[in-house]
Design a protein around this motif. Sequence first.
Motif, short mmCIF file in Angstrom:
data_model
loop_
_atom_site.label_atom_id
_atom_site.label_comp_id
_atom_site.label_asym_id
_atom_site.label_seq_id
_atom_site.Cartn_x
_atom_site.Cartn_y
_atom_site.Cartn_z
N ALA A 12 29.71 3.38 37.01
CA ALA A 12 31.02 3.09 36.72
C ALA A 12 31.64 3.06 34.67
CB ALA A 12 31.74 2.19 37.71
N PHE A 13 32.56 3.76 34.32
CA PHE A 13 33.15 3.66 33.71
C PHE A 13 34.75 2.94 33.92
CE2 PHE A 13 30.43 7.17 33.32
CZ PHE A 13 29.57 7.08 31.73
N TRP B 112 29.34 0.54 33.87
CA TRP B 112 28.12 -0.82 35.71
C TRP B 112 27.80 0.59 36.65
CZ3 TRP B 112 28.44 -5.73 35.88
CH2 TRP B 112 29.87 -6.66 35.42
N GLU B 113 26.28 0.53 36.50
CA GLU B 113 25.66 0.27 37.53
C GLU B 113 24.83 0.94 38.66
OE1 GLU B 113 22.85 4.00 34.32
OE2 GLU B 113 22.22 1.90 34.71
N ALA B 114 24.94 1.18 39.52
CA ALA B 114 24.75 0.61 40.73
C ALA B 114 23.69 0.83 41.76
CB ALA B 114 26.49 -0.52 41.90
N ASP B 115 22.48 0.06 42.59
CA ASP B 115 21.85 1.37 43.60
C ASP B 115 22.80 2.23 44.32
OD1 ASP B 115 20.24 0.36 41.68
OD2 ASP B 115 19.50 -1.21 43.33
N ASP B 116 23.96 1.29 45.24
CA ASP B 116 24.48 2.51 45.92
C ASP B 116 26.11 2.26 45.82
OD1 ASP B 116 24.80 -0.02 47.51
OD2 ASP B 116 22.86 0.64 48.20
N HIS B 117 27.00 2.58 46.84
CA HIS B 117 28.18 2.48 46.87
C HIS B 117 28.94 1.19 47.65
CE1 HIS B 117 29.94 6.11 45.87
NE2 HIS B 117 28.62 6.49 45.82
N TYR C 216 41.52 -12.42 31.46
CA TYR C 216 41.30 -11.97 30.32
C TYR C 216 40.64 -10.59 30.17
CZ TYR C 216 39.02 -16.38 31.39
OH TYR C 216 38.83 -18.22 31.15
N PHE C 217 41.01 -9.33 30.73
CA PHE C 217 40.69 -8.16 30.84
C PHE C 217 42.46 -7.47 31.87
CE2 PHE C 217 36.86 -9.23 29.66
CZ PHE C 217 36.87 -9.00 28.22
N THR C 218 42.70 -6.14 30.84
CA THR C 218 43.33 -5.21 31.57
C THR C 218 42.71 -4.40 32.56
OG1 THR C 218 45.57 -6.07 31.04
CG2 THR C 218 45.66 -4.07 32.05
N VAL C 219 42.20 -3.75 33.87
CA VAL C 219 41.79 -3.20 33.96
C VAL C 219 42.61 -1.90 33.80
CG1 VAL C 219 39.64 -1.13 35.54
CG2 VAL C 219 39.53 -4.31 35.26
N VAL C 220 42.10 -0.56 33.05
CA VAL C 220 42.94 0.06 32.21
C VAL C 220 43.10 1.68 33.64
CG1 VAL C 220 43.85 1.51 30.65
CG2 VAL C 220 43.34 -0.62 29.91
N ASP C 221 41.22 1.63 33.23
CA ASP C 221 40.54 2.94 34.49
C ASP C 221 39.74 2.60 34.92
OD1 ASP C 221 41.17 5.14 36.14
OD2 ASP C 221 41.69 6.38 34.12
N LEU C 222 39.60 3.02 36.08
CA LEU C 222 37.85 3.32 36.47
C LEU C 222 37.12 4.38 36.81
CD1 LEU C 222 37.80 0.43 39.34
CD2 LEU C 222 36.75 0.34 37.71
N LEU C 223 36.52 5.46 35.51
CA LEU C 223 36.08 6.35 36.39
C LEU C 223 34.42 6.40 37.36
CD1 LEU C 223 36.57 7.78 32.75
CD2 LEU C 223 38.74 7.86 34.95
N VAL C 224 34.64 6.97 38.58
CA VAL C 224 33.19 6.93 39.03
C VAL C 224 32.62 7.91 38.87
CG1 VAL C 224 32.09 5.53 41.35
CG2 VAL C 224 33.74 4.19 39.68
N GLY C 225 31.32 7.68 39.09
CA GLY C 225 30.96 9.42 39.13
C GLY C 225 29.28 8.72 39.71
N ALA C 226 28.32 9.72 39.76
CA ALA C 226 27.25 9.96 40.01
C ALA C 226 26.88 11.71 38.96
CB ALA C 226 26.36 10.79 41.69
#
Length: 121
Positions: A12-13, A69-74, A93-103
């Motif tokens: 996830a970016f 972020w890298e995770a072993d699974d969903h 502390y942070f505003t999450v602007v976007d989440l780009l999740v992929g494999a």
Amino acid sequence: MTADKTTPPVTAFMLVKTTPEWLAMTPQERVDAFTTQVVPAIKAKTTGVRSRFYDTEFYSTRVTDVWVWEADDHGAYQLLIDALRETPFWDRYFTVVDLLVGAENGYASTYGVEAVTSIST
């Protein structure tokens, strides 16, 4: 050709922008806040999660930082997001602007072909 039956790791970016509250802290206060308020929540609620951090504020005004972020699974990724949302990291502390999740190279796994888009010179 059949897809690999194992679940590929999740990447996830997380594109974030610092908030005025975060920027009002000294660098040491930021380190202390992160290590005492955010890291313990992540460690208490997740396993199989890793991260890398990139400063981008000198190239972008919309996004100041990118967490990879890298995770072993969903499931591990979901626990990570839940843990972060329960800390001041999320929206204080942070505003999450976007989440780009992929494999990584998911197409290659799906079609059983070489991952020609991963290049190293």
